[in-house]
Structures are given as C-alpha cells and as structure tokens.
Design a protein around this motif. Structure first.
Motif, PDB file in Angstrom:
ATOM      1  N   MET A   1       0.841  -1.177   0.000  1.00 44.21           N
ATOM      2  CA  MET A   1       0.000   0.000   0.000  1.00 44.21           C
ATOM      3  C   MET A   1       0.885   1.239   0.000  1.00 44.21           C
ATOM      4  SD  MET A   1      -2.973   1.203   2.682  1.00 44.21           S
ATOM      5  CE  MET A   1      -4.082  -0.083   2.146  1.00 44.21           C
ATOM      6  N   LYS A   2       0.386   2.289  -0.604  1.00 38.04           N
ATOM      7  CA  LYS A   2       1.097   3.565  -0.602  1.00 38.04           C
ATOM      8  C   LYS A   2       0.383   4.498   0.373  1.00 38.04           C
ATOM      9  CE  LYS A   2       2.637   5.199  -4.460  1.00 38.04           C
ATOM     10  NZ  LYS A   2       2.659   5.781  -5.797  1.00 38.04           N
ATOM     11  N   TYR A   3       1.158   5.080   1.279  1.00 40.06           N
ATOM     12  CA  TYR A   3       0.616   5.987   2.283  1.00 40.06           C
ATOM     13  C   TYR A   3       0.966   7.431   1.950  1.00 40.06           C
ATOM     14  CZ  TYR A   3      -0.516   2.041   5.269  1.00 40.06           C
ATOM     15  OH  TYR A   3      -1.066   0.893   5.772  1.00 40.06           O
ATOM     16  N   LEU A   4       0.061   8.332   2.289  1.00 43.37           N
ATOM     17  CA  LEU A   4       0.304   9.753   2.210  1.00 43.37           C
ATOM     18  C   LEU A   4       0.826  10.168   3.577  1.00 43.37           C
ATOM     19  CD1 LEU A   4       0.120  12.548   0.879  1.00 43.37           C
ATOM     20  CD2 LEU A   4      -2.276  12.629   1.639  1.00 43.37           C
ATOM     21  N   VAL A   5       2.047  10.692   3.614  1.00 44.56           N
ATOM     22  CA  VAL A   5       2.673  11.097   4.867  1.00 44.56           C
ATOM     23  C   VAL A   5       2.843  12.609   4.857  1.00 44.56           C
ATOM     24  CG1 VAL A   5       4.691  10.834   6.354  1.00 44.56           C
ATOM     25  CG2 VAL A   5       3.865   8.870   5.033  1.00 44.56           C
ATOM     26  N   LEU A   6       2.233  13.273   5.819  1.00 50.77           N
ATOM     27  CA  LEU A   6       2.275  14.723   5.933  1.00 50.77           C
ATOM     28  C   LEU A   6       3.187  15.091   7.094  1.00 50.77           C
ATOM     29  CD1 LEU A   6      -1.595  15.268   5.737  1.00 50.77           C
ATOM     30  CD2 LEU A   6       0.035  15.301   3.834  1.00 50.77           C
ATOM     31  N   VAL A   7       4.158  15.983   6.841  1.00 52.55           N
ATOM     32  CA  VAL A   7       5.047  16.441   7.910  1.00 52.55           C
ATOM     33  C   VAL A   7       5.121  17.962   7.873  1.00 52.55           C
ATOM     34  CG1 VAL A   7       6.393  14.316   8.027  1.00 52.55           C
ATOM     35  CG2 VAL A   7       7.156  16.143   6.523  1.00 52.55           C
ATOM     36  N   SER A   8       5.206  18.551   9.068  1.00 54.60           N
ATOM     37  CA  SER A   8       5.202  20.011   9.138  1.00 54.60           C
ATOM     38  C   SER A   8       5.764  20.499  10.460  1.00 54.60           C
ATOM     39  CB  SER A   8       3.771  20.540   8.995  1.00 54.60           C
ATOM     40  OG  SER A   8       3.005  20.213  10.148  1.00 54.60           O
ATOM     41  N   HIS A   9       5.943  21.798  10.489  1.00 57.09           N
ATOM     42  CA  HIS A   9       6.189  22.489  11.743  1.00 57.09           C
ATOM     43  C   HIS A   9       4.812  22.688  12.378  1.00 57.09           C
ATOM     44  CE1 HIS A   9       9.738  23.529   9.355  1.00 57.09           C
ATOM     45  NE2 HIS A   9      10.365  23.666  10.510  1.00 57.09           N
ATOM     46  N   GLY A  10       4.714  22.519  13.685  1.00 62.74           N
ATOM     47  CA  GLY A  10       3.445  22.740  14.370  1.00 62.74           C
ATOM     48  C   GLY A  10       2.368  21.764  13.929  1.00 62.74           C
ATOM     49  N   GLY A  11       1.126  22.236  13.892  1.00 62.23           N
ATOM     50  CA  GLY A  11      -0.018  21.366  13.629  1.00 62.23           C
ATOM     51  C   GLY A  11      -0.540  21.368  12.208  1.00 62.23           C
ATOM     52  N   LEU A  12       0.207  21.930  11.259  1.00 61.94           N
ATOM     53  CA  LEU A  12      -0.276  21.990   9.883  1.00 61.94           C
ATOM     54  C   LEU A  12      -0.576  20.598   9.324  1.00 61.94           C
ATOM     55  CD1 LEU A  12      -0.945  23.589   7.302  1.00 61.94           C
ATOM     56  CD2 LEU A  12       1.469  23.424   6.689  1.00 61.94           C
TER      57      LEU A  12
ATOM     58  N   VAL B   1       7.140  -3.945   4.817  1.00 56.80           N
ATOM     59  CA  VAL B   1       8.299  -3.820   3.930  1.00 56.80           C
ATOM     60  C   VAL B   1       7.862  -3.374   2.538  1.00 56.80           C
ATOM     61  CG1 VAL B   1      10.180  -5.115   2.835  1.00 56.80           C
ATOM     62  CG2 VAL B   1       9.590  -5.554   5.221  1.00 56.80           C
ATOM     63  N   GLU B   2       6.705  -3.827   2.078  1.00 59.48           N
ATOM     64  CA  GLU B   2       6.225  -3.513   0.733  1.00 59.48           C
ATOM     65  C   GLU B   2       5.599  -2.127   0.628  1.00 59.48           C
ATOM     66  OE1 GLU B   2       4.691  -6.313   2.386  1.00 59.48           O
ATOM     67  OE2 GLU B   2       6.398  -7.551   1.840  1.00 59.48           O
ATOM     68  N   ASP B   3       5.188  -1.549   1.730  1.00 54.38           N
ATOM     69  CA  ASP B   3       4.519  -0.251   1.705  1.00 54.38           C
ATOM     70  C   ASP B   3       5.464   0.849   1.229  1.00 54.38           C
ATOM     71  OD1 ASP B   3       2.111  -1.305   2.640  1.00 54.38           O
ATOM     72  OD2 ASP B   3       2.634  -0.941   4.738  1.00 54.38           O
ATOM     73  N   THR B   4       4.893   1.826   0.499  1.00 54.04           N
ATOM     74  CA  THR B   4       5.650   2.983   0.036  1.00 54.04           C
ATOM     75  C   THR B   4       4.971   4.248   0.535  1.00 54.04           C
ATOM     76  OG1 THR B   4       4.439   3.071  -2.052  1.00 54.04           O
ATOM     77  CG2 THR B   4       6.500   1.794  -2.030  1.00 54.04           C
ATOM     78  N   VAL B   5       5.666   5.376   0.374  1.00 54.80           N
ATOM     79  CA  VAL B   5       5.126   6.630   0.902  1.00 54.80           C
ATOM     80  C   VAL B   5       5.230   7.758  -0.105  1.00 54.80           C
ATOM     81  CG1 VAL B   5       5.544   6.052   3.327  1.00 54.80           C
ATOM     82  CG2 VAL B   5       7.325   7.210   2.019  1.00 54.80           C
ATOM     83  N   LEU B   6       4.238   8.625  -0.037  1.00 54.39           N
ATOM     84  CA  LEU B   6       4.237   9.924  -0.696  1.00 54.39           C
ATOM     85  C   LEU B   6       4.325  10.922   0.447  1.00 54.39           C
ATOM     86  CD1 LEU B   6       3.695  12.165  -2.782  1.00 54.39           C
ATOM     87  CD2 LEU B   6       1.250  11.590  -2.606  1.00 54.39           C
ATOM     88  N   VAL B   7       5.418  11.663   0.524  1.00 56.81           N
ATOM     89  CA  VAL B   7       5.640  12.601   1.618  1.00 56.81           C
ATOM     90  C   VAL B   7       5.394  14.017   1.131  1.00 56.81           C
ATOM     91  CG1 VAL B   7       7.302  13.477   3.308  1.00 56.81           C
ATOM     92  CG2 VAL B   7       7.391  11.069   2.613  1.00 56.81           C
ATOM     93  N   LEU B   8       4.518  14.721   1.838  1.00 55.26           N
ATOM     94  CA  LEU B   8       4.267  16.131   1.578  1.00 55.26           C
ATOM     95  C   LEU B   8       4.672  16.892   2.833  1.00 55.26           C
ATOM     96  CD1 LEU B   8       0.728  16.002  -0.105  1.00 55.26           C
ATOM     97  CD2 LEU B   8       2.979  15.860  -1.189  1.00 55.26           C
ATOM     98  N   ALA B   9       5.571  17.851   2.660  1.00 56.87           N
ATOM     99  CA  ALA B   9       6.085  18.626   3.789  1.00 56.87           C
ATOM    100  C   ALA B   9       5.803  20.097   3.595  1.00 56.87           C
ATOM    101  CB  ALA B   9       7.589  18.393   3.929  1.00 56.87           C
TER     102      ALA B   9
ATOM    103  N   GLN C   1      -5.172   5.922   5.158  1.00 61.12           N
ATOM    104  CA  GLN C   1      -3.905   5.847   4.427  1.00 61.12           C
ATOM    105  C   GLN C   1      -3.082   7.125   4.591  1.00 61.12           C
ATOM    106  OE1 GLN C   1      -5.161   5.076   0.385  1.00 61.12           O
ATOM    107  NE2 GLN C   1      -6.539   3.458   1.063  1.00 61.12           N
ATOM    108  N   VAL C   2      -3.470   7.966   5.554  1.00 63.04           N
ATOM    109  CA  VAL C   2      -2.781   9.231   5.803  1.00 63.04           C
ATOM    110  C   VAL C   2      -2.116   9.192   7.174  1.00 63.04           C
ATOM    111  CG1 VAL C   2      -3.007  11.738   6.008  1.00 63.04           C
ATOM    112  CG2 VAL C   2      -4.471  10.473   4.406  1.00 63.04           C
TER     113      VAL C   2
END
Length: 144
Positions: free
Chosen positions: A1-12, A58-66, A30-31
């Motif tokens: 599965m591909k996950y959407l990973v959101l990273v930020s400063h604070g609570g964005l 191990v098979e999972d991938t990520v889309l990272v939005l920062a 998936q987020v």
C-alpha cells in the motif's frame, strides 16, 4: 500500500489530515501526519515519526508532503525513511497545502514517480490564485 505522509512544523500536517476527512474520509486511513511541536527537538520529532511509520510493512511505500523544503521536519523524515530503506521508493514534495494533500491522496494509487509529482504540483499551482471580489458599486460604475 502507498501511504500519504504529511510532515510540518506545528499542527499543519494534522490540520490538513483533518480537512482531508471532509473530502476523502474513506481514504484517510492511508494518511499519516506528524508535526514538529513547539518546544520539541528534532530528535523528538524523529522518534514520533518512527512511531507513526511503525505499522508500515516492507512492501509499503510513501508519498511525503512537507510544509517547507529543507525544513527540519522534511529533512528528519527523509533521514528516518532512509534508515527504514523507504526513501528510494518515496515521492517527496514540499509546499504542503490542502490541494496537494487531496490530489496526492486521490492520485497516489493511480500514478507513480514523476507523473504523480507532476499531477500534484500542477493542481497545487492551479489552486494558487487571487480571488477577485468586486463590490456591486464598482460593477455599476463599469456599466456607465
């Protein structure tokens, strides 16, 4: 599965995740959202980020939005992804906003690599525009 990973400063990141539930509630399992909280160190963020990714296989991938390219949350997330051997298969973008999150969440399973990147950036760019509000007085003057 591909996950959407959101990273930020604070609570964005968490705020975008919450807003995504209004548009794509069925996909929000998936987020993953992790923010560098005020008063916390980068090491604390790295621990929180590792914990947030602990359920990935191990098979999972990520889309990272920062939020910011080169910011501590993004660089730390990339370091952790490298440790987990997931960075080489990840798509990583900066400039996090709701349009990017929604497009990423909807398109992540249909597109890969550069095509996914282009779709997200195109939609995000198109969403950036002035909302021109004119009063009825101005409209009347134009008609004269």
């Amino acid at each position: 599965m591909k996950y959407l990973v959101l990273v930020s400063h604070g609570g964005l990141a968490e705020g975008v995740q919450s807003s995504l539930k209004m548009f794509a509630g069925d996909k929000t399992d998936q987020v993953i959202a992790v923010g560098l909280k005020e008063g916390k160190s980068v090491d604390d963020f790295a621990l929180d980020f590792r914990q947030a990714l602990s359920g990935l296989s191990v098979e999972d991938t990520v889309l990272v939005l920062a939020d910011i390219v080169g910011g501590s949350p993004l660089t730390t997330a990339c370091n952790v992804l490298a440790e987990l051997d997931k960075l080489n298969t990840a798509v990583v973008l900066g400039g996090l906003n709701l349009t990017m999150g929604l497009t990423g969440l909807v398109m992540k399973d249909m597109l890969e690599g550069k095509e996914l990147t282009q779709a997200i950036l195109s939609e995000a760019s198109a969403a950036l525009q002035e909302f021109d509000v004119t009063s009825s007085d101005e409209e009347d003057e134009d008609d004269i």
